[in-house]
Motif scaffolding. Structure first.
Motif, mmCIF file in Angstrom:
data_model
loop_
_atom_site.group_PDB
_atom_site.id
_atom_site.type_symbol
_atom_site.label_atom_id
_atom_site.label_comp_id
_atom_site.label_asym_id
_atom_site.label_seq_id
_atom_site.Cartn_x
_atom_site.Cartn_y
_atom_site.Cartn_z
ATOM 1 N N PHE A 170 0.830 -1.199 0.000
ATOM 2 C CA PHE A 170 0.000 0.000 0.000
ATOM 3 C C PHE A 170 0.867 1.253 0.000
ATOM 4 O O PHE A 170 0.684 2.148 -0.811
ATOM 5 C CB PHE A 170 -0.917 -0.030 1.222
ATOM 6 C CG PHE A 170 -1.812 1.166 1.325
ATOM 7 C CD1 PHE A 170 -2.687 1.472 0.304
ATOM 8 C CD2 PHE A 170 -1.776 1.979 2.441
ATOM 9 C CE1 PHE A 170 -3.520 2.576 0.389
ATOM 10 C CE2 PHE A 170 -2.599 3.080 2.534
ATOM 11 C CZ PHE A 170 -3.473 3.379 1.511
ATOM 12 N N LEU A 171 1.802 1.328 0.927
ATOM 13 C CA LEU A 171 2.763 2.433 0.963
ATOM 14 C C LEU A 171 4.171 1.865 0.829
ATOM 15 O O LEU A 171 4.493 0.836 1.423
ATOM 16 C CB LEU A 171 2.654 3.214 2.276
ATOM 17 C CG LEU A 171 1.351 3.960 2.542
ATOM 18 C CD1 LEU A 171 1.446 4.715 3.859
ATOM 19 C CD2 LEU A 171 1.020 4.928 1.413
ATOM 20 N N SER A 172 4.986 2.549 0.057
ATOM 21 C CA SER A 172 6.370 2.113 -0.083
ATOM 22 C C SER A 172 7.203 2.675 1.069
ATOM 23 O O SER A 172 6.815 3.637 1.746
ATOM 24 C CB SER A 172 6.940 2.599 -1.417
ATOM 25 O OG SER A 172 7.073 4.014 -1.401
ATOM 26 N N ALA A 173 8.362 2.076 1.258
ATOM 27 C CA ALA A 173 9.272 2.562 2.301
ATOM 28 C C ALA A 173 9.687 4.000 2.021
ATOM 29 O O ALA A 173 9.829 4.818 2.943
ATOM 30 C CB ALA A 173 10.494 1.649 2.390
ATOM 31 N N LEU A 182 -14.127 2.849 2.980
ATOM 32 C CA LEU A 182 -12.739 2.430 3.143
ATOM 33 C C LEU A 182 -11.957 2.620 1.849
ATOM 34 O O LEU A 182 -10.792 3.029 1.856
ATOM 35 C CB LEU A 182 -12.687 0.964 3.577
ATOM 36 C CG LEU A 182 -13.023 0.668 5.041
ATOM 37 C CD1 LEU A 182 -13.100 -0.841 5.249
ATOM 38 C CD2 LEU A 182 -11.992 1.273 5.983
ATOM 39 N N ASP A 183 -12.608 2.315 0.741
ATOM 40 C CA ASP A 183 -11.964 2.477 -0.558
ATOM 41 C C ASP A 183 -11.583 3.931 -0.795
ATOM 42 O O ASP A 183 -10.472 4.247 -1.236
ATOM 43 C CB ASP A 183 -12.923 1.972 -1.627
ATOM 44 C CG ASP A 183 -12.230 1.745 -2.963
ATOM 45 O OD1 ASP A 183 -11.080 1.266 -2.947
ATOM 46 O OD2 ASP A 183 -12.831 2.049 -4.000
ATOM 47 N N ARG A 184 -12.512 4.849 -0.494
ATOM 48 C CA ARG A 184 -12.221 6.277 -0.683
ATOM 49 C C ARG A 184 -11.110 6.738 0.251
ATOM 50 O O ARG A 184 -10.223 7.501 -0.147
ATOM 51 C CB ARG A 184 -13.494 7.101 -0.446
ATOM 52 C CG ARG A 184 -14.587 6.901 -1.485
ATOM 53 C CD ARG A 184 -15.673 7.953 -1.350
ATOM 54 N NE ARG A 184 -16.392 7.861 -0.096
ATOM 55 C CZ ARG A 184 -17.458 7.111 0.094
ATOM 56 N NH1 ARG A 184 -17.932 6.370 -0.890
ATOM 57 N NH2 ARG A 184 -18.079 7.088 1.262
ATOM 58 N N MET A 185 -11.147 6.272 1.507
ATOM 59 C CA MET A 185 -10.110 6.678 2.459
ATOM 60 C C MET A 185 -8.739 6.158 2.039
ATOM 61 O O MET A 185 -7.732 6.862 2.140
ATOM 62 C CB MET A 185 -10.457 6.178 3.864
ATOM 63 C CG MET A 185 -11.639 6.880 4.502
ATOM 64 S SD MET A 185 -11.755 6.570 6.283
ATOM 65 C CE MET A 185 -11.982 4.794 6.307
ATOM 66 N N ALA A 186 -8.704 4.907 1.571
ATOM 67 C CA ALA A 186 -7.433 4.332 1.147
ATOM 68 C C ALA A 186 -6.853 5.101 -0.034
ATOM 69 O O ALA A 186 -5.650 5.374 -0.094
ATOM 70 C CB ALA A 186 -7.614 2.863 0.787
ATOM 71 N N THR A 187 -7.725 5.466 -0.990
ATOM 72 C CA THR A 187 -7.268 6.229 -2.144
ATOM 73 C C THR A 187 -6.722 7.590 -1.723
ATOM 74 O O THR A 187 -5.665 8.028 -2.179
ATOM 75 C CB THR A 187 -8.422 6.428 -3.138
ATOM 76 O OG1 THR A 187 -8.886 5.141 -3.561
ATOM 77 C CG2 THR A 187 -7.967 7.213 -4.352
ATOM 78 N N GLY A 188 -7.446 8.272 -0.832
ATOM 79 C CA GLY A 188 -6.986 9.575 -0.359
ATOM 80 C C GLY A 188 -5.677 9.479 0.405
ATOM 81 O O GLY A 188 -4.768 10.304 0.223
ATOM 82 N N LEU A 189 -5.560 8.470 1.270
ATOM 83 C CA LEU A 189 -4.340 8.301 2.064
ATOM 84 C C LEU A 189 -3.152 8.014 1.168
ATOM 85 O O LEU A 189 -2.070 8.599 1.329
ATOM 86 C CB LEU A 189 -4.538 7.173 3.070
ATOM 87 C CG LEU A 189 -3.383 6.922 4.048
ATOM 88 C CD1 LEU A 189 -3.180 8.134 4.949
ATOM 89 C CD2 LEU A 189 -3.663 5.682 4.895
ATOM 90 N N LYS A 190 -3.350 7.103 0.200
ATOM 91 C CA LYS A 190 -2.267 6.789 -0.733
ATOM 92 C C LYS A 190 -1.841 8.029 -1.504
ATOM 93 O O LYS A 190 -0.642 8.273 -1.718
ATOM 94 C CB LYS A 190 -2.719 5.691 -1.698
ATOM 95 C CG LYS A 190 -1.710 5.336 -2.787
ATOM 96 C CD LYS A 190 -0.476 4.696 -2.231
ATOM 97 C CE LYS A 190 0.477 4.288 -3.362
ATOM 98 N NZ LYS A 190 1.716 3.678 -2.828
ATOM 99 N N SER A 191 -2.797 8.846 -1.907
ATOM 100 C CA SER A 191 -2.490 10.037 -2.709
ATOM 101 C C SER A 191 -1.659 11.050 -1.939
ATOM 102 O O SER A 191 -0.703 11.613 -2.485
ATOM 103 C CB SER A 191 -3.788 10.685 -3.192
ATOM 104 O OG SER A 191 -4.478 9.837 -4.067
ATOM 105 N N VAL A 192 -1.997 11.300 -0.665
ATOM 106 C CA VAL A 192 -1.232 12.305 0.088
ATOM 107 C C VAL A 192 0.181 11.818 0.372
ATOM 108 O O VAL A 192 1.128 12.614 0.388
ATOM 109 C CB VAL A 192 -1.945 12.713 1.399
ATOM 110 C CG1 VAL A 192 -3.265 13.382 1.117
ATOM 111 C CG2 VAL A 192 -2.122 11.541 2.338
#
Length: 440
Positions: A275-278, A400-410
């Motif tokens: 989901f998030l890279s190092a 959850l899908d919307r939150m995950a997309t927003g979190l990944k984007s920031v």
């Protein structure tokens, strides 16, 4: 009105150049309406009991379901018609498919005159003549929008038509069971629509997966699926332009799997990706960031709360968006319990109150809680932090899908700052896979 397609041509209007004109349907819409109108030559009943639109986003799914709902309301064959529009939450049920129903009802003079539109219900009354006696009486038919979460209240319904909006978000069969076709009805049908779900949902227990598998196997002669899917599927929708798809591809560059799901109508293909890279996590950690002793003047803070009593984490996070449009995490609190020693909710509550007072929530800002975990906590916080905005949200799969997309984007856009002491907790996000957000 002989067919549903006739109803579309006669009653449904869309605005074009400030005028209301008949709808122009794309090929898949015509295909679905043709199947919906198809009749079994032996029984004289509808050929298909369940029709499904497997189409990408913005392809007219809500338009089709709205038109079919109104056609059944006004011209259905059952003597007392009850149509249920159901989505994962009340807002989705009311503000998408039901909102389309209301728009069409208000645009046509005959519909506007004969339909009574309420906040979540449309009522149609007609005078009926009883053939044996010739007696006349008024019969009432309804369309109502309901949330899937309100399962208990749905049992006992006697629908002629059930519409499931965005079927990918239904995580089990509870609501489908509650709104099962009625054996006392001569005609009781189901209409659903959805783009593809998350790849991790392609397994036993998920309604959309089972429905598409039955269709592929050809094992259910009463199931009809209209599918628009694949790398160029959006080209089949005349109002989706290449320039728009290019914009969307850029917007979802950080989460390409979501672009593929929404606009190519494919199951999310990146379940194996972190989901998030190092690098994204390292870029977010700011070693100079310290917890403010008090609120900065003119700054609005938000407190997010997630509760877990035993093996899940409980977390309280304070953040704000600065003048540079970056999200700054100001304070982080974590607890983790066990079966023997669950997290103390009173301790979490006390900490929220302490942070709420420090960051001036009584004057500005807000505290957001998960509705399905925190109803009592919300009441207590409203008493202890009078004047503060204490909100609850329904954390369903779509949310959850919307939150995950927003979190990944920031994180990908380097628009977040996190204090050093929270870095260890962020490492958990490296273990999360795109999809349902579950640990690998």
């Amino acid at each position: 009105m002989a067919t549903t397609r006739n109803f579309f041509d006669r009653f449904l209007r869309v605005p074009v150049n400030r005028q209301l004109v008949p709808m122009t349907l794309h090929a898949a819409q015509v295909e679905l309406l043709t199947a919906w109108d198809a009749v079994d030559v032996v029984t004289g009943l509808p050929r298909y009991s369940w029709c499904h639109a497997d189409w990408p986003k913005k392809s007219g799914k809500s338009t089709n379901t709205a038109g079919i709902a109104l056609a059944d309301l006004v011209g259905g064959s059952e003597p007392d018609r009850e149509i249920v529009v159901c989505a994962n939450d009340y807002a989705q049920s009311r503000d998408v498919s039901y909102a389309s129903i209301v728009k069409f009802a208000k645009r046509d003079p005959w519909l506007a005159k004969h339909l009574r539109v309420l906040s979540d219900t449309v009522v149609y009354k007609e005078t009926v003549v009883d053939p044996p006696t010739g007696a006349r009486h008024t019969q009432q038919h309804i369309i109502r929008a309901v949330p899937a979460r309100d399962v208990r209240s749905l049992h006992g319904a006697n629908p002629t038509l059930v519409i499931f909006d965005e079927l990918w978000g239904f995580q089990n069969y509870d609501v489908i069971e509650a709104l099962a076709p009625s054996p006392t009805r001569r005609v009781s049908r189901t209409l659903s629509s959805s783009y593809k779900g998350l790849r991790s949902q392609r397994r036993e227990g998920f309604p959309l997966f089972h429905l598409l598998e039955r269709w592929k196997a050809g094992s259910d002669p009463q199931l009809y699926v209209s599918s628009v899917s694949g790398p160029d599927c959006w080209k089949q929708i005349p109002w989706i332009r290449p320039s728009f798809i290019d914009q969307q591809r850029k917007a979802f560059a950080a989460v390409p799997a979501k672009f593929e799901r929404l606009w190519l109508n494919q199951w999310s293909a990146d379940d194996g990706s972190n989901f998030l890279s190092a690098d994204e996590i390292r870029a977010a950690v700011d070693g100079t960031l310290t917890e403010p002793p008090q609120a900065e003047p003119g700054v609005s803070y938000s407190i997010g709360v997630d509760l877990g009593l035993t093996f899940d984490w409980s977390a309280v996070v304070v953040s704000h968006v600065g003048a540079d449009h970056r999200l700054t995490v100001d304070a982080v609190r974590f607890w983790r319990g066990s079966r023997q020693t669950p997290v103390s909710l009173s301790r979490v509550e006390d900490e929220i109150v302490t942070l709420g007072e420090r960051f001036n929530l009584r004057q500005r800002g807000r505290c957001v809680l998960d509705l399905w975990q925190s109803s009592l906590l919300r009441e207590r916080l409203q008493r202890r932090l009078p004047g503060a905005s204490i909100e609850t949200v329904t954390v369903d799969p779509a949310h959850l899908d919307r939150m995950a997309t927003g979190l990944k984007s920031v994180f990908a856009s380097r628009l977040i700052r996190v204090p050093q002491h929270a870095e260890a907790r962020l490492q958990h996000l490296e273990e999360v896979r795109l999809g349902l957000g579950q640990p690998a």
